[in-house]
Design an enzyme around this catalytic site. Structure first.
Site, PDB file in Angstrom:
ATOM      1  N   GLY A  72     -43.125  -0.828  77.619  1.00 27.98           N
ATOM      2  CA  GLY A  72     -43.632  -1.637  79.379  1.00 27.98           C
ATOM      3  C   GLY A  72     -44.542  -2.093  79.309  1.00 27.98           C
ATOM      4  O   GLY A  72     -44.784  -2.803  80.251  1.00 27.98           O
ATOM      5  N   THR A  73     -45.863  -2.031  78.345  1.00 29.97           N
ATOM      6  CA  THR A  73     -47.342  -2.646  78.336  1.00 29.97           C
ATOM      7  C   THR A  73     -47.022  -3.749  78.821  1.00 29.97           C
ATOM      8  O   THR A  73     -47.326  -4.999  79.954  1.00 29.97           O
ATOM      9  CB  THR A  73     -48.490  -2.734  77.656  1.00 29.97           C
ATOM     10  OG1 THR A  73     -48.391  -0.951  78.091  1.00 29.97           O
ATOM     11  CG2 THR A  73     -49.357  -2.743  78.082  1.00 29.97           C
ATOM     12  N   ASN A 158     -46.121   8.298  86.337  1.00 31.84           N
ATOM     13  CA  ASN A 158     -46.555   9.645  84.920  1.00 31.84           C
ATOM     14  C   ASN A 158     -47.128  10.234  84.291  1.00 31.84           C
ATOM     15  O   ASN A 158     -46.953  11.414  84.157  1.00 31.84           O
ATOM     16  CB  ASN A 158     -46.661   8.268  83.789  1.00 31.84           C
ATOM     17  CG  ASN A 158     -48.101   7.475  83.960  1.00 31.84           C
ATOM     18  OD1 ASN A 158     -48.378   6.293  85.254  1.00 31.84           O
ATOM     19  ND2 ASN A 158     -49.437   8.051  83.390  1.00 31.84           N
ATOM     20  N   GLN A 186     -41.214   4.861  83.889  1.00 32.09           N
ATOM     21  CA  GLN A 186     -40.869   6.369  84.359  1.00 32.09           C
ATOM     22  C   GLN A 186     -39.656   7.228  84.896  1.00 32.09           C
ATOM     23  O   GLN A 186     -39.307   8.228  84.641  1.00 32.09           O
ATOM     24  CB  GLN A 186     -42.075   7.671  85.003  1.00 32.09           C
ATOM     25  CG  GLN A 186     -43.073   7.676  83.783  1.00 32.09           C
ATOM     26  CD  GLN A 186     -43.183   8.283  82.668  1.00 32.09           C
ATOM     27  OE1 GLN A 186     -42.417   8.779  82.748  1.00 32.09           O
ATOM     28  NE2 GLN A 186     -44.095   8.020  81.525  1.00 32.09           N
ATOM     29  N   SER A 206     -38.650   0.874  79.573  1.00 29.27           N
ATOM     30  CA  SER A 206     -39.437   1.236  78.309  1.00 29.27           C
ATOM     31  C   SER A 206     -39.031   1.771  77.426  1.00 29.27           C
ATOM     32  O   SER A 206     -38.458   3.243  77.875  1.00 29.27           O
ATOM     33  CB  SER A 206     -40.688   1.229  78.224  1.00 29.27           C
ATOM     34  OG  SER A 206     -41.567   1.669  76.696  1.00 29.27           O
ATOM     35  N   ALA A 207     -38.479   1.462  76.043  1.00 28.89           N
ATOM     36  CA  ALA A 207     -37.015   2.609  75.151  1.00 28.89           C
ATOM     37  C   ALA A 207     -37.497   4.184  75.303  1.00 28.89           C
ATOM     38  O   ALA A 207     -36.729   4.802  75.329  1.00 28.89           O
ATOM     39  CB  ALA A 207     -36.632   1.926  73.995  1.00 28.89           C
ATOM     40  N   THR A 244     -38.591 -13.760  67.427  1.00 27.36           N
ATOM     41  CA  THR A 244     -38.258 -12.932  67.070  1.00 27.36           C
ATOM     42  C   THR A 244     -38.243 -11.229  66.847  1.00 27.36           C
ATOM     43  O   THR A 244     -38.395 -10.551  67.430  1.00 27.36           O
ATOM     44  CB  THR A 244     -37.811 -13.854  65.094  1.00 27.36           C
ATOM     45  OG1 THR A 244     -37.926 -14.329  64.652  1.00 27.36           O
ATOM     46  CG2 THR A 244     -36.868 -12.535  64.356  1.00 27.36           C
ATOM     47  N   CYS A 332     -61.663  12.495  77.754  1.00 29.86           N
ATOM     48  CA  CYS A 332     -62.920  12.846  77.315  1.00 29.86           C
ATOM     49  C   CYS A 332     -63.433  11.309  76.894  1.00 29.86           C
ATOM     50  O   CYS A 332     -63.520  10.475  75.677  1.00 29.86           O
ATOM     51  CB  CYS A 332     -63.061  14.056  76.621  1.00 29.86           C
ATOM     52  SG  CYS A 332     -64.758  14.310  75.591  1.00 29.86           S
TER      53      CYS A 332
END
Ligand code: PLP
Length: 387
Positions: A72-73, A158, A186, A206-207, A244, A332
């Site tokens: 996804g990114t 998300n 998502q 994204s898988a 590849t 945090c």
């Protein structure tokens, strides 16, 4: 109960056993490089093309419009950065403007920040208190932008599970002559998607969010969009994404896509029931708690809450000691908890946002687990509040 209860399916999902089985031969038997000319390489090539057809079918696209990526990114970075660069190239150096929302994933937000540093314009569309884009405001914002090059709105959030009005946004983008990208990380595998009907020009997925392996995904690019390559090198993926191919990963993603679409209706039905049961117990039995996100337009597996007077991160750590995996909405940093950008964008006050906890269910969860979780959440929240 000694077994772990996994309620963080928005973070990642278990690679399904059928998926692992489908991938295995492509690790140690059919390990040929798909770019080679001999028959052995063809075996890998054929497997990849078969997955391209499967994925295309699931979103009503054409196989040549599917490009495999590392997830996804990468897909989000490619869509945004290359749409901006393409606009600049065809407008003789003039910078474009991207319209997006403040509730996007950091893959989008940080790409926007990077583009802004390179003088690309970024406009954030207003969202309502459930995180949905306000269409009228979006229409005005688009009309005000002379150099808009892309509209990018996530399919589903998300953190809070809200589903965006993708069909309306697609129509709006088309009417305004804008390229429309959606981060469907998502949503893909959980909701039916139709790129033609909804005028989606680009879509990221994204898988590992739908039962496939990590590190593989795809970007759908409508055939009339001349999106330049993002990664340069060899001629793979029609010269648009070099390197590849991750053959076992792609094969796994194809199997996961097939299973997710076959089981979608049944699994949504089951997780919605369990999610509603858990949410009902938490809202009924714990004081000072709100459920965030849209009640109607919502992913079936998402139950996200803000508990007043606690910190979500500490609650997640305490729930972990009880064998329960959940996510907190706050991170945090340097000793203090930063509110989630999504909760800030929908107007949740800090004293509530600090106590954000997200439960995202999967088809393997049970009602017995929901009862156990409800009891433990009650206990942890009461302990933290000193009750
Ligand atoms: N976009 C959304 C909405 C996500 O939820 C995520 C991951 O959580 C991503 C993008 C990034 O995807 P990946 O983990 O495949 O890089």
């Amino acid at each position: 109960m000694s077994k772990m209860i996994y309620l963080d399916h928005a973070a990642t999902t278990r690679t399904l056993p059928e998926v692992t089985k489908a991938m295995e031969p492509y690790l140690d038997i059919y390990y040929g490089n798909p770019s080679t000319i001999y028959e052995f390489g063809e075996k890998s090539r054929d497997a990849i093309e078969h997955v391209r057809e499967t994925i295309a079918r699931t979103i009503h696209a054409r196989p040549e419009e599917i490009f495999f990526t590392s997830g996804g990114t990468e897909s989000d970075n490619w869509a945004l950065k290359e749409a901006a660069s393409y606009y600049e190239r065809i407008h003789e150096g003039e910078k474009g403007c991207i319209l997006t929302t403040p509730v996007e994933h950091h893959a989008i937000l940080n790409s926007c920040q990077e583009l802004e540093e390179m003088h690309c314009g970024i406009t954030f569309l207003k969202v309502d208190e459930s995180g949905r884009v306000i269409l009228r405001e979006a229409e005005n914002a688009i009309a005000e932008q002379e150099n808009a090059c892309l509209l990018s709105v996530m399919y589903a959030n998300n953190e809070i599970g809200t589903i965006e009005p993708i069909d309306d946004l697609g129509r709006l983008a088309k009417k305004s002559g804008l390229i429309f990208h959606t981060d469907a990380v998502q949503a893909y595998g959980h909701l039916p998607i139709h790129v033609g009907r909804d005028h989606i020009d680009m879509l990221s997925a994204s898988a590992h969010k739908f039962g496939g392996p990590k590190g593989v995904g795809f970007l759908y690019i409508r055939s009339n969009i001349n999106l330049p390559a993002f990664i340069h090198g060899g001629a793979q993926e029609s010269n648009r994404r070099a390197g590849t191919e991750n053959v076992p990963g792609i094969v796994g993603m194809g199997k996961a896509a097939e299973l997710a679409h076959r089981r979608m209706r049944m699994e949504n039905h089951k997780v919605r029931y369990l999610r509603d049961y858990l949410a009902h117990r938490i809202l009924q039995e714990i004081p000072d708690v709100i459920m965030t996100g849209n009640r109607k337009f919502r992913l079936s597996n998402n139950a996200s809450f803000c508990f007043k007077g606690i910190t979500g991160e500490a609650a997640a750590i305490l729930l972990d000691t009880q064998g329960i995996c959940v996510s907190s909405g706050s991170a945090c940093s340097t000793g203090s908890y930063e509110d989630s950008h999504v909760l800030s964008a929908i107007g949740v006050e800090s004293e509530w946002a600090q106590g954000a906890v997200r439960f995202t269910l999967g088809a393997e969860n049970t009602k017995e687990e929901m009862d156990y979780v409800a009891e433990k959440v009650k206990m942890v929240v009461a302990d933290m509040r000193g009750n």
